[in-house]
Design a protein around this motif. Structure first.
Motif, PDB file in Angstrom:
ATOM      1  N   SER A  81       0.858  -1.191   0.000  1.00  0.00           N
ATOM      2  CA  SER A  81       0.000   0.000   0.000  1.00  0.00           C
ATOM      3  C   SER A  81       0.892   1.239   0.000  1.00  0.00           C
ATOM      4  O   SER A  81       1.496   1.576   1.019  1.00  0.00           O
ATOM      5  CB  SER A  81      -0.889   0.012   1.250  1.00  0.00           C
ATOM      6  N   SER A 103      -0.426   4.136  -1.373  1.00  0.00           N
ATOM      7  CA  SER A 103      -1.393   5.232  -1.400  1.00  0.00           C
ATOM      8  C   SER A 103      -2.556   4.801  -0.512  1.00  0.00           C
ATOM      9  O   SER A 103      -2.670   3.637  -0.143  1.00  0.00           O
ATOM     10  CB  SER A 103      -1.876   5.512  -2.828  1.00  0.00           C
ATOM     11  N   GLY A 104      -3.393   5.754  -0.131  1.00  0.00           N
ATOM     12  CA  GLY A 104      -4.522   5.423   0.724  1.00  0.00           C
ATOM     13  C   GLY A 104      -4.175   5.517   2.202  1.00  0.00           C
ATOM     14  O   GLY A 104      -3.121   6.044   2.585  1.00  0.00           O
ATOM     15  N   ALA A 149      -0.640   4.316   3.460  1.00  0.00           N
ATOM     16  CA  ALA A 149       0.519   4.644   2.633  1.00  0.00           C
ATOM     17  C   ALA A 149       1.769   4.854   3.471  1.00  0.00           C
ATOM     18  O   ALA A 149       2.878   4.501   3.041  1.00  0.00           O
ATOM     19  CB  ALA A 149       0.228   5.897   1.806  1.00  0.00           C
ATOM     20  N   ASP A 159       2.074  -0.454  -6.324  1.00  0.00           N
ATOM     21  CA  ASP A 159       1.107   0.007  -5.341  1.00  0.00           C
ATOM     22  C   ASP A 159      -0.130  -0.895  -5.341  1.00  0.00           C
ATOM     23  O   ASP A 159      -0.880  -0.945  -6.315  1.00  0.00           O
ATOM     24  CB  ASP A 159       0.700   1.452  -5.665  1.00  0.00           C
ATOM     25  N   SER A 160      -0.351  -1.586  -4.225  1.00  0.00           N
ATOM     26  CA  SER A 160      -1.539  -2.433  -4.102  1.00  0.00           C
ATOM     27  C   SER A 160      -2.770  -1.638  -3.688  1.00  0.00           C
ATOM     28  O   SER A 160      -3.889  -2.164  -3.703  1.00  0.00           O
ATOM     29  CB  SER A 160      -1.292  -3.536  -3.067  1.00  0.00           C
ATOM     30  N   LYS A 161      -2.562  -0.394  -3.242  1.00  0.00           N
ATOM     31  CA  LYS A 161      -3.647   0.493  -2.806  1.00  0.00           C
ATOM     32  C   LYS A 161      -4.467  -0.119  -1.670  1.00  0.00           C
ATOM     33  O   LYS A 161      -5.630   0.261  -1.454  1.00  0.00           O
ATOM     34  CB  LYS A 161      -4.562   0.851  -3.992  1.00  0.00           C
ATOM     35  N   GLY A 162      -3.876  -1.074  -0.977  1.00  0.00           N
ATOM     36  CA  GLY A 162      -4.570  -1.709   0.132  1.00  0.00           C
ATOM     37  C   GLY A 162      -5.665  -2.668  -0.294  1.00  0.00           C
ATOM     38  O   GLY A 162      -6.502  -3.064   0.524  1.00  0.00           O
ATOM     39  N   GLN A 163      -5.658  -3.085  -1.554  1.00  0.00           N
ATOM     40  CA  GLN A 163      -6.703  -3.950  -2.093  1.00  0.00           C
ATOM     41  C   GLN A 163      -6.102  -5.250  -2.635  1.00  0.00           C
ATOM     42  O   GLN A 163      -5.087  -5.223  -3.335  1.00  0.00           O
ATOM     43  CB  GLN A 163      -7.462  -3.239  -3.224  1.00  0.00           C
ATOM     44  N   GLU A 199      -5.878  -5.423  -6.467  1.00  0.00           N
ATOM     45  CA  GLU A 199      -4.772  -4.593  -6.956  1.00  0.00           C
ATOM     46  C   GLU A 199      -3.436  -5.288  -6.713  1.00  0.00           C
ATOM     47  O   GLU A 199      -2.516  -5.203  -7.531  1.00  0.00           O
ATOM     48  CB  GLU A 199      -4.785  -3.234  -6.263  1.00  0.00           C
TER      49      GLU A 199
END
Length: 421
Positions: free
Chosen positions: A33, A35-36, A39, A80-84, A87
């Motif tokens: 992660s 971003s979000g 991050a 970036d997995s973006k917390g998902q 992703e």
């Protein structure tokens, strides 16, 4: 001295780009992660891993036979997995297509679980592009038990190991009679609360659990309602595995409603938590880690000072010894394998034994769980005995109150690992 992609340099200008060995780089992909709401945790990982790779490259890189490219640098790429989870899976595919054969991730056990499953399937389908997964923070015990994989190596102590270390301190708190359990509602948070109940029942049956609650991960902006319930319960202590903003906002809310109990945490030693509590946290926040800046000894102190020299901004102050040892184990395993072939490197990593600045660890082949010492610290003002270094310029640091050797920290495994022929 870590090599970075152009996009990584733009995204993270704080990491030094210097000359490295001229051989073909060994690509290592960080999926995290970036971003979000989490991050800051992803960027902390990036700094740690980048610094560790700089050290490997500065001493000449990874030495391989001429047939395998000779001396080669490590190259860190960011995804970036973006917390998902979806992703993260897309990032895994992109990393493999980009040529990475070593994948790093850790700041979510749920994400780690889906990556393990995806890597298992990928390595079976495409033996010419197999990858090895190095996990530095995903600590759900199931990942090295029921879901253990030949391709997955965990370099952090799992949740049951960490809870046992905390419980050693809780056992000595004879005044404690009531605790509140709170955690993030996913596999790791659920595992922490489950193990807390189990170990309290076995070691402190006199302690009553007056609250047991899970909350959404990364979506709670105001923890005041939770803090009010904690205070109203009469709990003398909170046990939580929360991390990142979910911990910082929780302890901040607790301070604001006037809760003055203890916090027994997995990650209360940084990322804003000490500053959020201020004086209210002195003597009240307990954290377990593989290492803390105030671990006694000249080597440990020198290690920490070198990190602070490299990243002088207070906001960048979150160094993990285990991530340094992980990169050392990777370099060692590639060299001993004499190639970057995933099977050969994994077989060597099963036997990895590394040390750095007085800290050491070794991989257990049975389940790929790294075995290392643990420490427990209590938050105090900088300058008090045992607290030479503070956290993130907050004026508060952690005094080491318990050191658990690796042989005492280890726990049995139920792993039944399938290995390639």
């Amino acid at each position: 001295m870590v090599l970075l992609t152009a996009s990584a340099l733009v995204a993270a200008p704080s990491v030094r780009a210097q000359a490295a060995p001229a051989g073909t780089p060994i690509k290592v992909a960080l999926i995290e992660s970036l971003s979000g709401p989490f991050a800051n945790t992803g960027e902390a990982v990036f700094r740690n891993v980048a610094w560790a790779m700089e050290r490997v490259n500065a001493r000449g890189g990874v030495a391989l036979p001429a047939s395998a490219g000779g001396v080669r640098p490590l190259l860190l790429t960011r995804f970036d997995s973006k917390g998902q989870n979806e992703e993260a899976l897309s990032a895994l595919r992109a990393a493999i297509d980009d040529g990475a054969r070593f994948v790093l991730q850790g700041n979510s056990s749920a994400t780690a679980a889906v990556l393990i499953e995806a890597i298992n399937k990928h390595n079976e389908r495409e033996p010419g592009k197999r990858v090895v997964f190095l996990n530095y923070s995903a600590v759900d015990p199931i990942l090295t038990n029921e879901k253990c994989s030949f391709w997955h190596f965990r370099f952090d102590a799992h949740a049951d190991m960490r809870m046992a270390a905390l419980m050693g301190v809780i056992q000595g708190d004879k005044a404690l009679q009531r605790v509140y359990l709170i955690g993030q509602d996913y596999s790791f948070g659920q595992a922490v609360l489950r193990e807390a109940r189990k170990q309290l029942g076995a070691q402190r049956p006199d302690v009553a659990v007056v609250g047991d609650e899970l909350h959404p991960v990364g979506r709670v902006k105001d923890f005041a309602p939770y803090a009010v319930k904690i205070k109203a319960s009469g709990a003398q202590a909170v046990i939580t595995g929360n991390w990142g903003n979910d911990l910082t906002l929780l302890v901040k809310a607790a301070r604001e409603v006037g809760y003055d109990g203890m916090f027994y945490t997995f990650y209360g030693n940084a990322l804003g938590a000490p500053a959020a509590l201020g004086d209210a946290g002195v003597g009240k926040v307990v954290a377990v880690a593989d290492w803390l800046p105030n671990v006694p000894g000249a080597q440990s102190e020198g290690f920490y000072r070198s990190f602070r020299d490299r990243f002088p901004h207070p906001a960048d102050d979150y160094v993990h010894m285990r991530m340094q040892l992980m990169v050392e184990a990777l370099a060692q395993s590639i060299e001993r394998a004499g190639s970057t072939d995933a099977v050969a490197v994994a077989r060597q990593m099963e036997k990895a034994s590394v040390q750095l600045s007085g800290q050491a660890g070794s991989m257990r082949a049975a389940d790929h769980q790294f075995q290392q010492a643990l420490v427990v610290g209590v938050m105090q003002k900088q300058g008090t005995p045992g607290v030479k270094f503070d956290v993130e310029g907050s004026g508060y640091g952690f005094r080491v109150v318990r050191q658990i050797p690796a042989e005492q920290a280890q726990q049995p495994t139920t792993c039944q690992m399938a290995r390639p022929s």
